[in-house]
Scaffold this motif. Sequence first.
Motif, PDB file in Angstrom:
ATOM      1  N   LEU A 120       0.874  -1.260  -0.029  1.00  0.00           N
ATOM      2  CA  LEU A 120       0.079   0.015  -0.144  1.00  0.00           C
ATOM      3  C   LEU A 120       0.949   1.203   0.019  1.00  0.00           C
ATOM      4  O   LEU A 120       1.669   1.486   0.799  1.00  0.00           O
ATOM      5  CB  LEU A 120      -1.031   0.104   1.321  1.00  0.00           C
ATOM      6  CG  LEU A 120      -1.880   1.220   1.403  1.00  0.00           C
ATOM      7  CD1 LEU A 120      -2.871   0.849   0.089  1.00  0.00           C
ATOM      8  CD2 LEU A 120      -2.393   1.259   2.509  1.00  0.00           C
ATOM      9  N   GLU A 121       1.016   1.865  -1.064  1.00  0.00           N
ATOM     10  CA  GLU A 121       1.747   3.202  -1.319  1.00  0.00           C
ATOM     11  C   GLU A 121       1.132   4.240  -0.462  1.00  0.00           C
ATOM     12  O   GLU A 121       0.548   4.968  -0.982  1.00  0.00           O
ATOM     13  CB  GLU A 121       1.833   3.534  -2.754  1.00  0.00           C
ATOM     14  CG  GLU A 121       2.705   2.705  -3.447  1.00  0.00           C
ATOM     15  CD  GLU A 121       2.688   3.185  -5.019  1.00  0.00           C
ATOM     16  OE1 GLU A 121       2.507   4.216  -5.025  1.00  0.00           O
ATOM     17  OE2 GLU A 121       2.780   2.118  -5.683  1.00  0.00           O
ATOM     18  N   ALA A 379     -24.146   2.985   1.769  1.00  0.00           N
ATOM     19  CA  ALA A 379     -24.584   1.692   2.012  1.00  0.00           C
ATOM     20  C   ALA A 379     -26.377   1.633   2.753  1.00  0.00           C
ATOM     21  O   ALA A 379     -27.056   1.033   2.393  1.00  0.00           O
ATOM     22  CB  ALA A 379     -23.753   0.711   3.002  1.00  0.00           C
TER      23      ALA A 379
ATOM     24  N   MET B   1      -0.950   0.182  -5.206  1.00  0.00           N
ATOM     25  CA  MET B   1      -2.072   1.061  -4.819  1.00  0.00           C
ATOM     26  C   MET B   1      -1.809   2.235  -4.042  1.00  0.00           C
ATOM     27  O   MET B   1      -1.469   1.787  -2.975  1.00  0.00           O
ATOM     28  CB  MET B   1      -3.109   0.067  -4.420  1.00  0.00           C
ATOM     29  CG  MET B   1      -4.413   0.772  -4.058  1.00  0.00           C
ATOM     30  SD  MET B   1      -5.471  -0.463  -3.267  1.00  0.00           S
ATOM     31  CE  MET B   1      -6.209  -1.509  -4.446  1.00  0.00           C
ATOM     32  N   SER B   2      -2.266   3.426  -4.093  1.00  0.00           N
ATOM     33  CA  SER B   2      -2.062   4.595  -3.221  1.00  0.00           C
ATOM     34  C   SER B   2      -2.892   4.126  -2.086  1.00  0.00           C
ATOM     35  O   SER B   2      -3.925   3.455  -2.045  1.00  0.00           O
ATOM     36  CB  SER B   2      -2.283   5.959  -3.943  1.00  0.00           C
ATOM     37  OG  SER B   2      -3.742   5.892  -4.046  1.00  0.00           O
ATOM     38  N   ARG B   3      -2.673   5.036  -1.186  1.00  0.00           N
ATOM     39  CA  ARG B   3      -3.720   4.612   0.260  1.00  0.00           C
ATOM     40  C   ARG B   3      -4.905   5.415  -0.029  1.00  0.00           C
ATOM     41  O   ARG B   3      -6.129   4.662   0.148  1.00  0.00           O
ATOM     42  CB  ARG B   3      -2.954   5.674   1.351  1.00  0.00           C
ATOM     43  CG  ARG B   3      -3.620   5.816   2.700  1.00  0.00           C
ATOM     44  CD  ARG B   3      -3.129   6.862   3.518  1.00  0.00           C
ATOM     45  NE  ARG B   3      -1.924   6.477   3.943  1.00  0.00           N
ATOM     46  CZ  ARG B   3      -1.758   6.106   5.266  1.00  0.00           C
ATOM     47  NH1 ARG B   3      -3.051   5.943   6.066  1.00  0.00           N
ATOM     48  NH2 ARG B   3      -0.773   5.563   5.971  1.00  0.00           N
ATOM     49  N   PHE B   6      -6.706   2.741  -2.108  1.00  0.00           N
ATOM     50  CA  PHE B   6      -6.927   1.751  -1.047  1.00  0.00           C
ATOM     51  C   PHE B   6      -8.173   2.035  -0.450  1.00  0.00           C
ATOM     52  O   PHE B   6      -9.340   1.024  -0.159  1.00  0.00           O
ATOM     53  CB  PHE B   6      -5.807   1.550  -0.115  1.00  0.00           C
ATOM     54  CG  PHE B   6      -6.074   0.308   0.881  1.00  0.00           C
ATOM     55  CD1 PHE B   6      -6.062  -0.978   0.698  1.00  0.00           C
ATOM     56  CD2 PHE B   6      -6.347   0.679   1.995  1.00  0.00           C
ATOM     57  CE1 PHE B   6      -6.454  -1.936   1.427  1.00  0.00           C
ATOM     58  CE2 PHE B   6      -6.492  -0.172   3.182  1.00  0.00           C
ATOM     59  CZ  PHE B   6      -6.632  -1.464   2.815  1.00  0.00           C
ATOM     60  N   PHE B   7      -8.301   3.089   0.220  1.00  0.00           N
ATOM     61  CA  PHE B   7      -9.466   3.524   0.957  1.00  0.00           C
ATOM     62  C   PHE B   7     -10.807   3.616   0.128  1.00  0.00           C
ATOM     63  O   PHE B   7     -11.741   3.361   0.528  1.00  0.00           O
ATOM     64  CB  PHE B   7      -9.292   4.732   1.723  1.00  0.00           C
ATOM     65  CG  PHE B   7      -8.596   4.454   2.849  1.00  0.00           C
ATOM     66  CD1 PHE B   7      -8.853   3.691   3.939  1.00  0.00           C
ATOM     67  CD2 PHE B   7      -7.384   5.148   3.108  1.00  0.00           C
ATOM     68  CE1 PHE B   7      -8.093   3.464   5.249  1.00  0.00           C
ATOM     69  CE2 PHE B   7      -6.348   5.014   4.377  1.00  0.00           C
ATOM     70  CZ  PHE B   7      -6.781   4.034   5.371  1.00  0.00           C
ATOM     71  N   GLY B  10     -11.803   0.270  -0.789  1.00  0.00           N
ATOM     72  CA  GLY B  10     -12.194  -0.360   0.557  1.00  0.00           C
ATOM     73  C   GLY B  10     -13.650   0.192   0.819  1.00  0.00           C
ATOM     74  O   GLY B  10     -14.603  -0.701   1.170  1.00  0.00           O
ATOM     75  N   TRP B  11     -13.929   1.496   0.508  1.00  0.00           N
ATOM     76  CA  TRP B  11     -15.427   1.990   0.860  1.00  0.00           C
ATOM     77  C   TRP B  11     -16.314   1.124  -0.127  1.00  0.00           C
ATOM     78  O   TRP B  11     -17.259   0.741   0.095  1.00  0.00           O
ATOM     79  CB  TRP B  11     -15.124   3.408   0.586  1.00  0.00           C
ATOM     80  CG  TRP B  11     -16.399   4.310   0.730  1.00  0.00           C
ATOM     81  CD1 TRP B  11     -17.357   3.716   1.536  1.00  0.00           C
ATOM     82  CD2 TRP B  11     -16.551   5.538   0.378  1.00  0.00           C
ATOM     83  NE1 TRP B  11     -18.391   4.951   1.435  1.00  0.00           N
ATOM     84  CE2 TRP B  11     -17.797   5.925   0.873  1.00  0.00           C
ATOM     85  CE3 TRP B  11     -16.086   6.479  -0.347  1.00  0.00           C
ATOM     86  CZ2 TRP B  11     -18.502   7.186   0.563  1.00  0.00           C
ATOM     87  CZ3 TRP B  11     -16.623   7.726  -0.752  1.00  0.00           C
ATOM     88  CH2 TRP B  11     -17.807   8.202  -0.058  1.00  0.00           C
ATOM     89  N   THR B  15     -19.195  -1.167   1.273  1.00  0.00           N
ATOM     90  CA  THR B  15     -20.515  -0.512   0.914  1.00  0.00           C
ATOM     91  C   THR B  15     -21.495  -1.786  -0.020  1.00  0.00           C
ATOM     92  O   THR B  15     -22.358  -2.156   0.393  1.00  0.00           O
ATOM     93  CB  THR B  15     -20.672   0.612  -0.026  1.00  0.00           C
ATOM     94  OG1 THR B  15     -19.858   1.665   0.552  1.00  0.00           O
ATOM     95  CG2 THR B  15     -22.010   1.088  -0.497  1.00  0.00           C
ATOM     96  N   ALA B  18     -22.135  -4.813   2.472  1.00  0.00           N
ATOM     97  CA  ALA B  18     -23.327  -4.174   3.411  1.00  0.00           C
ATOM     98  C   ALA B  18     -24.514  -4.431   2.839  1.00  0.00           C
ATOM     99  O   ALA B  18     -25.295  -5.032   3.143  1.00  0.00           O
ATOM    100  CB  ALA B  18     -23.130  -2.874   4.129  1.00  0.00           C
TER     101      ALA B  18
END
Lengths: 391, 492
Positions: A120-121, A379, B1-3, B6-7, B10-11, B15, B18
């Motif tokens: 993870l960069e 969500a 993958m940049s932070r 990634f987030f 992940g989001w 979503t 869920a």
Amino acid sequence: MLTFTEELVLLLNDEDGVPLLIRPDIAACALAGAVLMDLAFDYRIDTDLDALVVHDQTPTGNAVLDRLLAKIAVRAEVCNTKMWIGVLSTEEAPAVHEEVLARLVERSVLTVRTGRIPWLESRRYLCGDGETAQKIRQRIATVLYSHDIPDARDVALISLLDACEILPEILPTQELADLRPRITLLRKMDLIGREVAAAIADIERSIIQAVRDRAARFRKLLLFLSAVAGSAAGATFVLPRVPVADSFGAALRMHLWFDSGWQLWTGYALLALASAGILAVVLMKVRRIARFGGHNWWRLAHAGLGVACVLALFVHTGFRLGANLNAALMVCFLAVLILGGIAGVCNNAAGELRRMGVPPRVRIIPMRLHTVALWPLPALVIIHVLAVYLY
Amino acid sequence: MSRKAFFRAGWVLMTLAAVGVALLWMTVGGARRIFLIGETTAAHHQIELACESCHTAPVFAAAATAEQALNKACRNCHEDELAEADDSHPRKMFRNPRMAVYWDKLDARLCTTCHAEHRPEITRKGAVTVAADFCRACHSEGDQDVRTDRPSHAGLAFDTCASAGCHNYHDNRALYADFLAKHANQPWLTAAPIHTLSARQRTPAPAGETALERSDALAPVAALTDPTALDQWTGSGHAAAGVNCAGCHAPEVAPDAPVAEVEARWIAAPPLTVCRGCHKAEANTFARGRHGMRQHPMIAPPRDAAKTAIGTVLPETIVRWLADAPHPTRMTVREARLPMRAAAAHKVLDCGTCHQPHAVDVGQAAVKACVTCHDDPHSQAYVGSPHHVLWQAEQSGAAAPGTGVSCATCHMLKSERRGVIATSHHQNDGLRPNTKMIRPVCLDCHGLGFAINALADSGLVARNFRGRLAVHVQSIDWAVRHAASETENTGR
């Protein structure tokens, strides 16, 4: 020797490599100004009231400056300094920032520290030699606290930092107030050749103008909208709910809050407004789109949509919290709106908060919480819509 | 993958996950309480997680289809009651195209127009979710304007139509004008205050040929060593009707089977199905009331996750995780919305909760069982009330059968069909609204005027009819005047 642009980039991060709390559009202005100052000090550009002109196209040897020099040179349209600051800050600032960081890493001035997760960069730029950024800060301090005749480049850098309101992030607020006469004096000093001095002065003026324009543009309106959105959403928890109609008939409130057909359409309107609000932020960060209208227009659109969302939420729910999943959705939505309002106030009253001694790390908290609160919202909205159609 | 990437990824994934889980809970199986949009009414809260009992429309059906299906589900359970009540506003009346003019005002073709579920904020008495003056929708204009048709109604507010003890939307069997006029001027107490059906039911019948005695008990030797149970059975209705011990405890065994077979198939605590085998009418009505509604045949069973289209392609572990928990088939006292005694909270409602199958004491089910659990003012005030004094007199033998008034006398409505008296175990049937009790119960002992006034006096009801009346409903006076004017007009 480092260029203005490189020194500025070094100053935009603190000792731990954490970016200072400076509005992205203001930082972009500062970068554009630093590039123009570099070109002016290298006698590549000159300015007058009507135009910024290239009078020497010879490469400087700095890839970033040469690329931008070429861009200015090929432009057929006549543009003054202020216009170039606008163009460079919206079109080039992020790229310039990345390129300068890469150059500084290449020259071991900065080192890159990656995140703890290997694949993870997450990059953080730290001073490689541990001295360069510190030396720049010491140089600035020396100029400000002594009565010696300073170097012209240091004065120009201080003027740039002052114009872009970066100095308050580097120096304690109280000390800065005491140093104000010295900064004013420094900016009036005639330390360089007339031609360059005129160009630098013009660039400074243009930057000050651009920064003030950007900072002041819609500031009060944004502050007002943020306060309205946040407080109106927060009032939900304080004000009594609108009572149910006691008599039969076409009571609007009964239709709005208890007629499933009306609720469907008000719900879709709310969804559209919330989506547009999120989209405004996403588009604001897309360079090619953000230049249409400028950063402030997108911020204004975001704040305006936030207020519209509060109104739509009232129309859709009457600020009733509901039960179970609906309650979770409502709390999440209200949290996003309240935190967004507080973040907007913090952002647009940054100067006042700074003077009150609120540190940047505290000022950024509402914005971060606003983003975190937004996470579960999509969500919950999708599940809410699905539940409406399934039951 | 940049932070950031990634987030963001992940989001999006969280979503989708869920939403996916929620969709599975909604369509395949699993916890669904979180999807309830509001507190369910007292009428349905026991079955609120058997969603398919009411939400019968296919997945993602059009709004109109879903609404029709929802209303069909209402009728599935309540249509018979409405028919029995001689519904004053039947659905068929409003389906007539000539009534289309009223559909926009108050669409009486749909139950949900007035009884929307999960809307606690607008839910009024009787699970009504429209304003109390809803009669205004149809009866304030033109031919239907009751204020011009009836001089007595001129100037009356529409929110008093149903609240003043004059009209009900559905059941007006004891409140229509001719009935009121016919029963006007009755004394508050009849000359022979006896509840006829109760009297007939409680009068001991002569022992029939099939009646069993203690020596006839067919049970394992161990069971016969319990003299209390044996004594109770000997004097019970079961023994009188020829129902032997094995009839309930070994229902699969033939009446003349040897003891060894009875012992082999002996059930210590017979399930409800055994009671239902003989007491069908009671069991059916029990399932229509709050006490037993979880056994109503129209209550949807838990979803079988494995049989759904999605369930067939999901791994077994997930299907098992998604499986609906079995719906409780019996109500516990703890779940009641009315005030209940804390000591009774653990009780589970079935036949044996109120009836002691071996005992002969009918007072157990008629009074004691009720006051053991119910702790509201009306129940608390029963002991020592005029009705209770009469009940005690009857129980002691000092008064004739049918003179006593127990809880069951008023709340377990009795009816006679082909000479057989049946007790409805739909214990709240007469309470929605309480004027439904007038004809089958009150009028046996009281005059109509007194009954209407007493039931409209909420204070008197709370005191269980101890004290004096404080309410006078004018409906009888107006009905008498109206009848007189009609007669006068006819004479002219």
